[in-house]
Enzyme design. Structure first.
Site, PDB file in Angstrom:
ATOM      1  N   GLU A   1       0.796  -1.260   0.184  1.00  0.00           N
ATOM      2  CA  GLU A   1      -0.057   0.085  -0.083  1.00  0.00           C
ATOM      3  C   GLU A   1       0.760   1.368  -0.209  1.00  0.00           C
ATOM      4  O   GLU A   1       0.966   1.911   0.806  1.00  0.00           O
ATOM      5  CB  GLU A   1      -0.988  -0.055   1.215  1.00  0.00           C
ATOM      6  CG  GLU A   1      -1.965  -1.281   1.138  1.00  0.00           C
ATOM      7  CD  GLU A   1      -2.815  -1.058   2.480  1.00  0.00           C
ATOM      8  OE1 GLU A   1      -3.043  -0.003   3.004  1.00  0.00           O
ATOM      9  OE2 GLU A   1      -3.601  -2.326   2.887  1.00  0.00           O
TER      10      GLU A   1
ATOM     11  N   GLU B   1      -5.248  -8.556   0.990  1.00  0.00           N
ATOM     12  CA  GLU B   1      -5.917  -8.105   2.432  1.00  0.00           C
ATOM     13  C   GLU B   1      -7.474  -7.806   2.029  1.00  0.00           C
ATOM     14  O   GLU B   1      -7.716  -7.356   1.214  1.00  0.00           O
ATOM     15  CB  GLU B   1      -5.239  -6.929   2.995  1.00  0.00           C
ATOM     16  CG  GLU B   1      -3.977  -6.916   3.579  1.00  0.00           C
ATOM     17  CD  GLU B   1      -3.394  -5.733   4.063  1.00  0.00           C
ATOM     18  OE1 GLU B   1      -4.403  -5.044   4.522  1.00  0.00           O
ATOM     19  OE2 GLU B   1      -2.289  -5.739   4.296  1.00  0.00           O
TER      20      GLU B   1
HETATM   21  O1  IFM Z   1      -4.002  -2.863   9.438  1.00  0.00           O
HETATM   22  C1  IFM Z   1      -3.963  -2.402   8.170  1.00  0.00           C
HETATM   23  C2  IFM Z   1      -2.932  -2.829   7.301  1.00  0.00           C
HETATM   24  O2  IFM Z   1      -1.688  -2.770   7.978  1.00  0.00           O
HETATM   25  C3  IFM Z   1      -2.887  -2.368   5.902  1.00  0.00           C
HETATM   26  N1  IFM Z   1      -4.041  -2.798   5.186  1.00  0.00           N
HETATM   27  C4  IFM Z   1      -5.225  -1.984   5.875  1.00  0.00           C
HETATM   28  C5  IFM Z   1      -5.178  -2.938   7.286  1.00  0.00           C
HETATM   29  C6  IFM Z   1      -6.542  -2.386   8.043  1.00  0.00           C
HETATM   30  O3  IFM Z   1      -6.396  -1.085   8.220  1.00  0.00           O
END
Ligand code: IFM
Length: 457
Positions: A168, A363
Site C-alpha cells: 500500500e 488483504e
Molecule cells: O491494518 C492495516 C494493514 O496494515 C494495511 N491494510 C489495511 C489494514 C486495516 O486498516
C-alpha cells in the site's frame, strides 16, 4: 449463520495476512533498531491511548504457536512482512544475522506445516536512521531499499518464491506525508508526491534484484485501490471531483507502475505545487518493470463530491483541492468504513484491467468490537457476514472472467491497528493483550470451513 456455498478454482490459495510492526513486538531485541513507527507511536497524541507496537501480539516469541493456529485453520499460505530495522538496523550497511534468523525460522516453520510463505518486503516500518536522512523524500532510498531487498531475498529466496515489494504505497506516501495520520506524520502535499515517486522507484529498482537473487520468483506489489463514487445525481463538477480523487487514490500508482506514465490530468492538476523535477528521465521505465501478479488490498469504497460555493474545499491529497469527502453509506464497520461487496468486485475487475496481471486479494477484512463471551468464544457474526459477502464478490469476479488466484484474510490476529492502536480488532483470531491468549473467533471457524470445503471438493 448462512452457509457459504460458492466455489473457487483449483489451486486457489486461501491465506491469512499480518505485518511485522503490527504483531511482532520485541522492538529492541536481537539487534533491531527503531523504525519510524516506533518514533511515531511514542510521540504523544499520534496513536489512540498512547498505544505502541513495543509488545503487540508478542509474535516474535510466540511464532511457532501462531503457525500452529494457521495449521488448525487449514490455510494454504501466510502473507507476512519483514521488518527492515531487524535486517539492516541502520537502514543501510551491515545486515544483522540475528534479525534474519527470525524470518529464517518462520519460513522453515511454515514450510514444515505445508503453508506457503508470501513475503512483503516493506509494510511501513522504515528504519528511523533513514528517516533522519530524509526517508522516502531522499532519492537515495531506492538504493537503500534494493540493498535491503538483496539481503532478504538472498537469505530466504531458496525457500520463498512469492515476493511483494511494497504494501500500500498510497499509505506510505499520501496518508503519511500529506494527511499526516501515519508515520512520519507530515502535512505536505508535495512531499507526498515525492514520496510516492520514490516508493515506486524503489519498487521498480528492486524487481530485477529479486529476480537475480531468486530465479523463478513470482514478483508483485500490493496496492490498495478503492472504488470512487460521486453522488448519484452529480453534475460535471462532481464528475471532475471523482476524476481527481481517483487519480490521487488509484491512478497515482496504476499509472506509473502499469502504464509507465502518471494518469491523465495528474501532472496538470498538481502543476501549481511543482515542476515535477523529482521525476527523472528513465524513472518511469524503472518503475514499470514487468511483474508476475498484483496484490490488491481492499476494504471499502470512497465517496466524494465537488465543494460548493463558500464551502471549504481544501484537500491534502495531490490534485484534490475542491474535492470533498461524502459520508459512507451504512452499514459501516467499527472503523466507520462502508461495507460494499459490489465495490470490492468492481475494484478487483478494474485492477485486473489496469495491470493485465493475475491478482491475489492480499488483504480484506473488517473491524468489530469483539468480546470473549461467557462460553469462552468470540461470536463475531458481523465479521462472518462480511467475510462471506466479500468472498462471494471475489467468486463473482472470477466467474466474470477475472483471474484471481487467492484471498488472504486480514488479519490472522487482532493487532496494532496503526493510529487506532489496539482499539480496532481485525483478527479472525482474538488476542487478549494482557495474557496473550489467542481465541479463534467464529469468523476464523467459518474461514476454516470454507477452506476445508474447497480442499475436499
Ligand atoms: O491494518 C492495516 C494493514 O496494515 C494495511 N491494510 C489495511 C489494514 C486495516 O486498516
Amino acid at each position: 449463520m448462512t452457509s457459504f456455498t460458492r466455489t473457487f478454482p483449483d489451486g486457489f490459495l486461501f491465506g491469512t495476512a499480518t505485518a511485522s510492526y503490527q504483531i511482532e513486538g520485541a522492538v529492541a531485541e536481537d539487534g533491531r533498531r527503531p523504525s519510524i513507527w516506533d518514533t511515531f507511536s511514542h510521540t504523544p497524541g499520534k496513536v489512540a491511548n498512547g498505544d505502541t507496537g513495543d509488545v503487540a501480539c508478542d509474535h516474535y516469541h510466540r511464532m511457532p504457536a501462531d503457525v500452529a493456529i494457521m495449521t488448525d485453520l487449514g490455510v494454504d499460505a501466510y502473507r507476512f512482512s519483514v521488518a527492515w530495522p531487524r535486517i539492516v538496523p541502520a537502514g543501510e550497511g551491515a545486515p544483522n544475522p540475528a534479525g534474519l534468523a527470525f524470518y529464517d525460522r518462520l519460513v522453515d516453520e511454515l514450510l514444515g506445516a505445508g503453508i506457503r510463505p508470501v513475503v512483503t518486503l516493506y509494510h511501513w516500518d522504515l528504519p528511523q536512521a533513514l528517516d533522519d536522512r530524509g526517508g522516502w523524500l531522499n532519492r537515495d532510498v531506492a538504493q537503500w531499499f534494493t540493498e535491503y531487498t538483496r539481503t532478504v531475498v538472498g537469505a530466504l529466496g531458496d525457500r520463498v518464491s512469492n515476493w511483494t515489494t511494497l504494501n500500500e504505497p498510497w499509505c506510505s506516501s499520501v496518508l503519511s506525508y500529506a494527511i499526516g495520520d501515519h508515520a512520519p506524520g507530515h502535512h505536505d502535499t508535495l512531499e507526498s508526491m515525492v514520496a510516492a515517486h520514490h516508493l515506486m522507484l524503489a519498487h521498480g529498482a528492486a524487481v530485477p534484484v529479486i529476480r537475480e537473487e531468486c530465479p523463478g520468483a513470482e514478483v508483485s506489489v500490493t496496492l490498495n485501490p478503492t472504488q470512487v463514487w460521486g453522488p448519484a445525481d452529480g453534475d460535471d463538477l462532481d464528475a471532475d471531483a471523482v476524476r481527481r480523487a481517483d487519480n490521487a487514490l488509484n491512478g497515482l500508482f496504476f499509472g506509473p507502475i502499469f502504464h509507465g506514465a502518471y494518469p491523465d490530468g495528474f501532472l496538470d492538476d498538481t502543476a501549481h505545487l511543482t515542476d515535477h523535477a523529482y521525476i527523472h528521465d528513465g524513472d518511469l521505465r524503472t518503475i514499470s518493470a514487468p511483474l508476475d501478479n498484483l496484490g490488491v488490498n481492499n476494504y471499502f469504497p470512497t465517496r466524494v463530491r465537488a465543494a460548493r460555493d463558500g464551502e471549504d474545499g481544501r484537500n491534502p491529497m495531490p490534485g484534490c483541492d475542491g474535492v470533498v469527502a461524502d459520508p459512507p453509506h451504512p452499514p459501516l464497520t467499527a472503523m466507520g468504513w462502508e461495507q460494499s461487496p459490489e465495490s470490492h468486485r468492481l475494484i478487483i475487475e478494474r485492477s485486473a484491467r489496469e495491470s493485465g496481471l493475475p491478482l491475489y486479494i492480499t488483504e480484506n477484512g473488517s473491524a468489530w468490537d469483539d468480546t470473549v463471551d461467557a462460553d469462552g468464544q468470540v461470536h463475531d457474526a458481523e465479521r462472518v457476514t462480511y467475510l462471506q459477502e466479500h468472498l462471494a464478490a471475489v467468486a463473482d469476479a472470477i466467474e466474470g472472467g477475472t483471474d484471481v488466484r487467492g484471498y488472504f484474510a486480514w488479519s490472522l490476529l487482532d493487532n496494532f491497528e496503526w493510529a487506532y492502536g489496539y482499539d480496532k480488532r481485525f483478527g479472525i483470531v482474538h488476542v487478549d493483550y494482557d495474557s496473550q491468549v489467542r481465541t479463534v473467533k467464529d469468523s476464523g471457524l467459518e474461514f476454516a470451513r470454507i477452506i476445508a470445503a474447497h480442499h475436499d471438493r
